[in-house]
Design an enzyme around this catalytic site. Sequence first.
Site, PDB file in Angstrom:
ATOM      1  N   HIS A 146      26.911  13.313  38.849  1.00 26.62           N
ATOM      2  CA  HIS A 146      26.307  12.309  39.869  1.00 26.62           C
ATOM      3  C   HIS A 146      24.722  11.952  39.153  1.00 26.62           C
ATOM      4  O   HIS A 146      24.812  11.939  37.975  1.00 26.62           O
ATOM      5  CB  HIS A 146      25.306  14.017  40.948  1.00 26.62           C
ATOM      6  CG  HIS A 146      24.416  14.221  39.642  1.00 26.62           C
ATOM      7  ND1 HIS A 146      24.735  15.538  39.088  1.00 26.62           N
ATOM      8  CD2 HIS A 146      23.353  15.080  39.888  1.00 26.62           C
ATOM      9  CE1 HIS A 146      24.116  16.243  38.339  1.00 26.62           C
ATOM     10  NE2 HIS A 146      22.685  15.771  38.648  1.00 26.62           N
TER      11      HIS A 146
ATOM     12  N   ASP B 221      20.535  11.924  39.410  1.00 19.41           N
ATOM     13  CA  ASP B 221      19.244  12.275  40.203  1.00 19.41           C
ATOM     14  C   ASP B 221      18.998  11.920  41.675  1.00 19.41           C
ATOM     15  O   ASP B 221      18.473  10.794  41.494  1.00 19.41           O
ATOM     16  CB  ASP B 221      18.531  12.627  39.244  1.00 19.41           C
ATOM     17  CG  ASP B 221      18.894  13.530  38.193  1.00 19.41           C
ATOM     18  OD1 ASP B 221      19.933  13.967  37.972  1.00 19.41           O
ATOM     19  OD2 ASP B 221      18.275  13.414  37.040  1.00 19.41           O
TER      20      ASP B 221
ATOM     21  N   HIS C 194      26.373  11.675  35.645  1.00 20.35           N
ATOM     22  CA  HIS C 194      25.723  12.581  34.350  1.00 20.35           C
ATOM     23  C   HIS C 194      26.495  14.566  35.389  1.00 20.35           C
ATOM     24  O   HIS C 194      26.206  14.060  36.300  1.00 20.35           O
ATOM     25  CB  HIS C 194      24.457  13.539  34.039  1.00 20.35           C
ATOM     26  CG  HIS C 194      23.303  13.384  34.850  1.00 20.35           C
ATOM     27  ND1 HIS C 194      23.336  12.572  35.540  1.00 20.35           N
ATOM     28  CD2 HIS C 194      23.185  14.807  34.827  1.00 20.35           C
ATOM     29  CE1 HIS C 194      22.040  13.127  36.086  1.00 20.35           C
ATOM     30  NE2 HIS C 194      21.813  14.355  35.881  1.00 20.35           N
TER      31      HIS C 194
ATOM     32  N   ARG D 114      13.129  19.379  33.015  1.00 23.45           N
ATOM     33  CA  ARG D 114      13.166  17.978  33.591  1.00 23.45           C
ATOM     34  C   ARG D 114      11.750  17.385  34.646  1.00 23.45           C
ATOM     35  O   ARG D 114      11.458  17.592  35.659  1.00 23.45           O
ATOM     36  CB  ARG D 114      14.793  17.716  34.491  1.00 23.45           C
ATOM     37  CG  ARG D 114      14.715  16.638  35.078  1.00 23.45           C
ATOM     38  CD  ARG D 114      15.973  16.446  36.262  1.00 23.45           C
ATOM     39  NE  ARG D 114      16.100  16.339  37.327  1.00 23.45           N
ATOM     40  CZ  ARG D 114      16.481  16.130  38.412  1.00 23.45           C
ATOM     41  NH1 ARG D 114      17.979  16.813  37.795  1.00 23.45           N
ATOM     42  NH2 ARG D 114      15.959  17.000  39.721  1.00 23.45           N
TER      43      ARG D 114
END
Length: 292
Positions: A115, A117, A267, A283
Amino acid sequence: MSTALATPAPSLALKTRPLHPGFGIEVLDLDLSDPASDAAVDALVEALDVHSVILVRGQQLSNRRHVEISSRFGTLMVHVLKQFLTTGLPEIYVLSNVTENGKPIGNHKEGWNWHSDLSYVAEPSMGSLLYAVEVPPEGADTLFASMHLAWEGLSPGMQARIRHLKATHSYAGYYAKAFADRAPLTEEQKARTPDVVHPVVRTHPVTGRLSLYVGEDIVKCIESLPPEESDALLAELNAHAVRDEFVYRHRWCQGDLLIWDNRCTMHCATPYDDARYRRIMHRTTFAGTRPF
């Protein structure tokens, strides 16, 4: 009296080495913990458009410094899963298998599919910064695929076929698949994440390079195609996008800061022995613009 025009300051030169033959760099001999390093951070911002993935190892970042660095890349976004914003700074989304006082401090098994983000919002994240607070000694690698290389590796016929197609990205659909064992999204969370439509091939707004814009689970269907054809094409494109020659595998060390461009990479997290080892990752994501 004439006024001389100011000359822009030259970008700070970074000492680097490649992560992959086609994309990604590791920046060496850099300590980002001190605000005096902000000139270096600005150089990282410029480098991201070109290299797509940047690694800086051996960092010791406070939560606030992590946010300060991230904010130089753009306006920070706050994740819809508020229960995992547990550091006291809402810009930090925690990924972890650790439980404290009977509650998880972060989202576990997040991102165990390919995917980019926040592709499921109208203006997806431009990029992300992931900081390794605590990592297992084995497993839990993260794979990165260059969507520039994936696009350039398609046949001319396939490029022509998909160049102007659009696809529906669905967070609700992804969540139901990825976290079927959890309580469903609340009505507020669903309202904040309606399905959105994005191009299957997007243009990098700085470099002009084209890239694939697909993903597993999060992309529900390709618009204007019958369901069977849509499913088959998505499966083909997703399989192509993560071929070995397009992928960099990152093996984490504590103190790693990894920065990536969500406009031209995908990723995927990988499993680890979560009953034996702890993992805590922080994150941040910074805002982008509508894909075109």
